[in-house]
Design an enzyme around this catalytic site. Structure first.
Site, PDB file in Angstrom:
ATOM      1  N   ASP A  49      78.292 -15.057  70.331  1.00 42.58           N
ATOM      2  CA  ASP A  49      78.018 -14.311  69.114  1.00 42.58           C
ATOM      3  C   ASP A  49      80.012 -13.572  69.010  1.00 42.58           C
ATOM      4  O   ASP A  49      80.745 -13.573  69.053  1.00 42.58           O
ATOM      5  CB  ASP A  49      77.518 -13.234  68.375  1.00 42.58           C
ATOM      6  CG  ASP A  49      76.675 -13.318  66.810  1.00 42.58           C
ATOM      7  OD1 ASP A  49      77.680 -14.056  66.457  1.00 42.58           O
ATOM      8  OD2 ASP A  49      75.837 -12.891  66.678  1.00 42.58           O
ATOM      9  N   HIS A  93      75.729 -18.091  58.301  1.00 45.83           N
ATOM     10  CA  HIS A  93      75.198 -17.673  59.459  1.00 45.83           C
ATOM     11  C   HIS A  93      73.860 -17.523  57.919  1.00 45.83           C
ATOM     12  O   HIS A  93      73.859 -17.475  56.856  1.00 45.83           O
ATOM     13  CB  HIS A  93      75.409 -16.012  59.473  1.00 45.83           C
ATOM     14  CG  HIS A  93      76.622 -15.386  60.348  1.00 45.83           C
ATOM     15  ND1 HIS A  93      77.634 -16.952  60.289  1.00 45.83           N
ATOM     16  CD2 HIS A  93      76.535 -15.163  61.737  1.00 45.83           C
ATOM     17  CE1 HIS A  93      78.308 -16.380  61.673  1.00 45.83           C
ATOM     18  NE2 HIS A  93      77.861 -15.372  62.639  1.00 45.83           N
ATOM     19  N   GLU A  96      68.726 -15.184  60.210  1.00 46.35           N
ATOM     20  CA  GLU A  96      69.294 -14.327  61.353  1.00 46.35           C
ATOM     21  C   GLU A  96      68.403 -12.707  61.063  1.00 46.35           C
ATOM     22  O   GLU A  96      67.783 -12.576  61.718  1.00 46.35           O
ATOM     23  CB  GLU A  96      71.055 -13.737  61.436  1.00 46.35           C
ATOM     24  CG  GLU A  96      70.812 -12.496  62.073  1.00 46.35           C
ATOM     25  CD  GLU A  96      72.232 -12.228  62.755  1.00 46.35           C
ATOM     26  OE1 GLU A  96      73.572 -12.375  61.567  1.00 46.35           O
ATOM     27  OE2 GLU A  96      72.803 -11.497  63.714  1.00 46.35           O
TER      28      GLU A  96
END
Ligand code: ADE
Ligand code: ZN
Length: 342
Positions: A274, A193, A196
Site C-alpha cells: 500500500d 479502493h 477498506e
C-alpha cells in the site's frame, strides 16, 4: 553444515509482483525529509495518524514536498530501485499526473510522458517491468473522472488501468459507471479502493456499477460469506495490504486478519504494501507477517506471489518468467531455506 538465514532475507528473494502501492506513499523517508527541508515545508509526520482520514492528510503532506520535476524524478527512480531490491519483477504503482501537471505548469500529456519516461528508464536499469494505474480520488466530480478515463485510454502505452483511491463512498457508484466502462472497453483495468472503510452492501453496489477487475483492499467483504463466494466466482482479485489494515484500524491485529477466510472461500488474493514508507512496512515484510502471524508456509506464500503474477497487467513474457522463477524459488533446496528462522 546447515546455514540458516533470516526468513526476511529468504522472502526478499521470492520473485514478486506488486499491484497495490501508491508512489508517494513509497517515497523514502530520508528523501521526503530532504525535500521538505529544501523547500522550507513542514516535514510530514509519517507516523501521525490513527485512521484513514488522518492518514490521507499525511499522504497529502508527502505529495506537497514533491515540488519540482527533479523531485518527482528522484522519487520514481528510488521507488523502482527499492522495488527491485524487494524481489519485485513487475510493479504496478498508482500515480496521478494531474497534481504534478498543475504544480509544474505543464500539460497533463507532457507530465505523463515525463513520469512514463522516468519509470521506463529506471525499469530498464533494474531489469523489471513497470506499468502503472492512473490514480484518481473518489472525491473528484464524476465528469472529471470520466475525462481522466478518456485520458488514460488515449495514453495507454504503459497504463495498466484506472485506480480510484481516497475515502470510498458508501453508495452512488452509478455516477462512476461511464468512466469504468470506458476503461473496460479499451482492455484496461478498473481497480477501485473498496471494502477498506465500507462493508459488504457498499462493495456489492460498487461491483454492480463498476464491474472492477481487481479491488484494492476488499477485506471488509469477509463479513459476508456469500459476497466472498461471489468475488471468487467472478474472479475479482483483492489486492490486500495487511499492515495497512492494522495501522488504519480496519482490522484489530494481524492474527485476526481476514485473509485466510478470503482464501478459504476461493477469493483470488494478492499481497501488497500500500504505502510502505508511511505504514512502516515493505512488500517482503508483508509476506513475512503473513508467514509469522497467520502461519503461512513458504508454499502458501509462493501461491500468493503466483496469484499476483497471474492477475496483473504485465506482458506475457514477464508473467511466464515470473511464474517459473517463483516455482524455482519454491523448489530451491538450498539448506538456508530449510533452516530459515522467523
Ligand atoms: N491512498 C493511499 N493509500 C490509501 C489507502 N490505504 N486507502 C485509500 N486511499 C489511499
Ligand atoms: Zn491503497
Amino acid at each position: 553444515m546447515t546455514v540458516t538465514v533470516e526468513r526476511s532475507t529468504w522472502l526478499a528473494t521470492l520473485p514478486k509482483a506488486h499491484l497495490h502501492v501508491h508512489l508517494e506513499g513509497a517515497a523514502r523517508a530520508t528523501t521526503i525529509a530532504e525535500f521538505a527541508n529544501r523547500h522550507r515545508l513542514p516535514t510530514p509526520g509519517v507516523a501521525d495518524f490513527n485512521d484513514l482520514p488522518e492518514f490521507l492528510d499525511c499522504f497529502r503532506q508527502v505529495t506537497d514536498v514533491i515540488a519540482t520535476p527533479e523531485d518527482l524524478q528522484r522519487v520514481i527512480c528510488e521507488f523502482v530501485a527499492d522495488e527491485a531490491a524487494e524481489g519485485v519483477r513487475y510493479s504496478e504503482p498508482m500515480v496521478g499526473p494531474w497534481l504534478y501537471a498543475d504544480r509544474f505548469g505543464w500539460s497533463v500529456p507532457d507530465t505523463l510522458a515525463f513520469i512514463d519516461g522516468t519509470f521506463q528508464q529506471a525499469a530498464r536499469r533494474h531489469d523489471i517491468e513497470v506499468r502503472y494505474l492512473l490514480g484518481v480520488n473518489w472525491a473528484r466530480p464524476p465528469d472529471w473522472i470520466e475525462q481522466a478515463a478518456r485520458f488514460a485510454v488515449k495514453h495507454a502505452r504503459n497504463v495498466a488501468g484506472l485506480g480510484l483511491a481516497g475515502v470510498e463512498p458508501a453508495d452512488g457508484f452509478e455516477r462512476y459507471s461511464r468512466a469504468a466502462a470506458i476503461i473496460r472497453a479499451h482492455g484496461l483495468l478498473v481497480v477501485p479502493h473498496l471494502g477498506e472503510t465500507q462493508g459488504p452492501q457498499s462493495i456489492r453496489a460498487a461491483i454492480t456499477a463498476l464491474r472492477p477487475h481487481r479491488i484494492a483492499h476488499g477485506v471488509r467483504a469477509a463479513a459476508d460469506p456469500r459476497l466472498l463466494d461471489e468475488l471468487a466466482e467472478h474472479r475479482i482479485v483483492c489486492d490486500v495490504c495487511p499492515t495497512s489494515n492494522v495501522r488504519l484500524a480496519v482490522t484489530s491485529d494481524l492474527a485476526s486478519h481476514p485473509l485466510p477466510r478470503m482464501l478459504r472461500h476461493g477469493v483470488a488474493v494478492t499481497l501488497n504494501a500500500d504505502d510502505p514508507t508511511l505504514l512502516d512496512t515493505t512488500l517482503t515484510s508483508e509476506y513475512q507477517h503473513v508467514g509469522n502471524a497467520l502461519g503461512f508456509t513458504d508454499h502458501q506464500l509462493a501461491d500468493l506471489a503466483a496469484e499476483a503474477a497471474s492477475t496483473a497487467g504485465m506482458t506475457e513474457a514477464t508473467r511466464t518468467a515470473l511464474l517459473s522463477s517463483i516455482r524455482r524459488w519454491l523448489a530451491d533446496d538450498q539448506p538456508a531455506k530449510e533452516g530459515h528462522r522467523g
